[in-house]
Design a protein around this motif. Structure first.
Motif, PDB file in Angstrom:
ATOM      1  N   GLU A 166       0.811  -1.214   0.000  1.00 56.00           N
ATOM      2  CA  GLU A 166       0.000   0.000   0.000  1.00 56.00           C
ATOM      3  C   GLU A 166       0.846   1.268   0.000  1.00 56.00           C
ATOM      4  OE1 GLU A 166      -3.121   1.696   3.162  1.00 56.00           O
ATOM      5  OE2 GLU A 166      -3.677  -0.227   2.268  1.00 56.00           O
ATOM      6  N   LEU A 167       1.979   1.267   0.714  1.00 60.91           N
ATOM      7  CA  LEU A 167       2.769   2.483   0.915  1.00 60.91           C
ATOM      8  C   LEU A 167       4.040   2.557   0.077  1.00 60.91           C
ATOM      9  CD1 LEU A 167       2.599   2.457   4.812  1.00 60.91           C
ATOM     10  CD2 LEU A 167       1.211   3.861   3.271  1.00 60.91           C
ATOM     11  N   GLY A 168       4.487   1.413  -0.429  1.00 63.92           N
ATOM     12  CA  GLY A 168       5.801   1.317  -1.045  1.00 63.92           C
ATOM     13  C   GLY A 168       5.937   2.050  -2.353  1.00 63.92           C
ATOM     14  N   PRO A 169       7.167   2.326  -2.742  1.00 64.92           N
ATOM     15  CA  PRO A 169       8.368   2.097  -1.940  1.00 64.92           C
ATOM     16  C   PRO A 169       8.375   3.013  -0.706  1.00 64.92           C
ATOM     17  CG  PRO A 169       8.932   3.212  -3.996  1.00 64.92           C
ATOM     18  CD  PRO A 169       7.468   2.905  -4.041  1.00 64.92           C
ATOM     19  N   VAL A 170       8.813   2.443   0.407  1.00 62.05           N
ATOM     20  CA  VAL A 170       8.766   3.152   1.685  1.00 62.05           C
ATOM     21  C   VAL A 170      10.013   2.793   2.479  1.00 62.05           C
ATOM     22  CG1 VAL A 170       7.397   1.305   2.765  1.00 62.05           C
ATOM     23  CG2 VAL A 170       7.281   3.618   3.690  1.00 62.05           C
ATOM     24  N   SER A 171      10.513   3.745   3.262  1.00 61.15           N
ATOM     25  CA  SER A 171      11.669   3.434   4.097  1.00 61.15           C
ATOM     26  C   SER A 171      11.232   2.486   5.203  1.00 61.15           C
ATOM     27  CB  SER A 171      12.278   4.702   4.700  1.00 61.15           C
ATOM     28  OG  SER A 171      11.516   5.170   5.793  1.00 61.15           O
ATOM     29  N   GLN A 172      12.171   1.671   5.621  1.00 58.46           N
ATOM     30  CA  GLN A 172      11.885   0.710   6.686  1.00 58.46           C
ATOM     31  C   GLN A 172      11.459   1.427   7.961  1.00 58.46           C
ATOM     32  OE1 GLN A 172      14.451  -2.769   6.726  1.00 58.46           O
ATOM     33  NE2 GLN A 172      14.803  -2.384   8.887  1.00 58.46           N
ATOM     34  N   ALA A 173      12.121   2.542   8.285  1.00 57.92           N
ATOM     35  CA  ALA A 173      11.793   3.298   9.493  1.00 57.92           C
ATOM     36  C   ALA A 173      10.377   3.866   9.408  1.00 57.92           C
ATOM     37  CB  ALA A 173      12.810   4.415   9.710  1.00 57.92           C
ATOM     38  N   GLU A 174      10.039   4.447   8.253  1.00 58.93           N
ATOM     39  CA  GLU A 174       8.699   5.006   8.082  1.00 58.93           C
ATOM     40  C   GLU A 174       7.636   3.908   8.151  1.00 58.93           C
ATOM     41  OE1 GLU A 174       6.008   7.325   4.734  1.00 58.93           O
ATOM     42  OE2 GLU A 174       8.186   7.371   4.561  1.00 58.93           O
ATOM     43  N   LEU A 175       7.924   2.773   7.543  1.00 56.67           N
ATOM     44  CA  LEU A 175       6.994   1.648   7.580  1.00 56.67           C
ATOM     45  C   LEU A 175       6.748   1.199   9.018  1.00 56.67           C
ATOM     46  CD1 LEU A 175       5.371  -0.404   5.888  1.00 56.67           C
ATOM     47  CD2 LEU A 175       7.441  -1.809   5.808  1.00 56.67           C
ATOM     48  N   GLY A 176       7.821   1.077   9.792  1.00 56.66           N
ATOM     49  CA  GLY A 176       7.692   0.682  11.191  1.00 56.66           C
ATOM     50  C   GLY A 176       6.880   1.681  11.998  1.00 56.66           C
ATOM     51  N   ARG A 177       7.151   2.975  11.794  1.00 59.77           N
ATOM     52  CA  ARG A 177       6.391   4.008  12.523  1.00 59.77           C
ATOM     53  C   ARG A 177       4.922   3.961  12.129  1.00 59.77           C
ATOM     54  NH1 ARG A 177      10.998   6.996  11.378  1.00 59.77           N
ATOM     55  NH2 ARG A 177      10.000   7.946   9.552  1.00 59.77           N
TER      56      ARG A 177
END
Length: 147
Positions: free
Chosen positions: A52-63
């Motif tokens: 749904e959000l990608g490409p997305v940073s791992q940090a942003e995905l976690g938050r």
């Protein structure tokens, strides 16, 4: 199927108790369905988020998903090892990786979404389609009162 623990009749009539039991049953049904495809629930949630959000940073995905950074690293590592996501340098910040779903990840996600839908259909099998819609509307008002 796990046995429902004893609760006095007054407690068994409380919406909070009933919601907890329904949630536990739903969690079991979905977890078992995803396990048939070799997927854990958190991995499915992360894969869905990446789709749904990608490409997305791992940090942003976690938050965004509310997942601890150490747990997120392990989950993304697992998904990458299985070929379901890719990590590439983030074009906005080369110090970060962008996580993106792969073609295999999209195929697996379609299967796990179908399995999740089937588990939720089993959870609500005693309801009519109109009752299901009403249940979702009522649960949304309870779970997300400000929305």
């Amino acid at each position: 199927m796990a046995e429902t623990p004893y609760a006095p009749s007054r407690i068994r009539a409380l919406p909070s108790w009933l919601l907890g039991r329904a949630a536990a049953r739903g969690h079991r049904l979905v977890a078992d369905a995803l396990a048939a495809e070799g997927m854990r629930m958190m991995h499915h949630a992360v894969l869905s988020g990446v789709a749904e959000l990608g490409p997305v940073s791992q940090a942003e995905l976690g938050r965004t998903l509310g997942i601890d950074p150490k747990d997120m690293v392990a989950i993304v590592n697992d998904l990458q090892k299985d070929g379901l996501v890719t990590r590439t340098p983030d074009p906005k910040d080369r110090r970060k990786n962008a996580i993106e779903i792969s073609a295999d990840g999209r195929r697996r996600l379609r299967r796990t979404q179908q399995l999740g839908d089937e588990a939720n259909a089993e959870l609500t099998a005693a309801l009519t389609p109109d009752e299901r819609e009403q249940l979702i509307a009522l649960l949304t008002r309870i779970a997300l009162p400000a929305e």
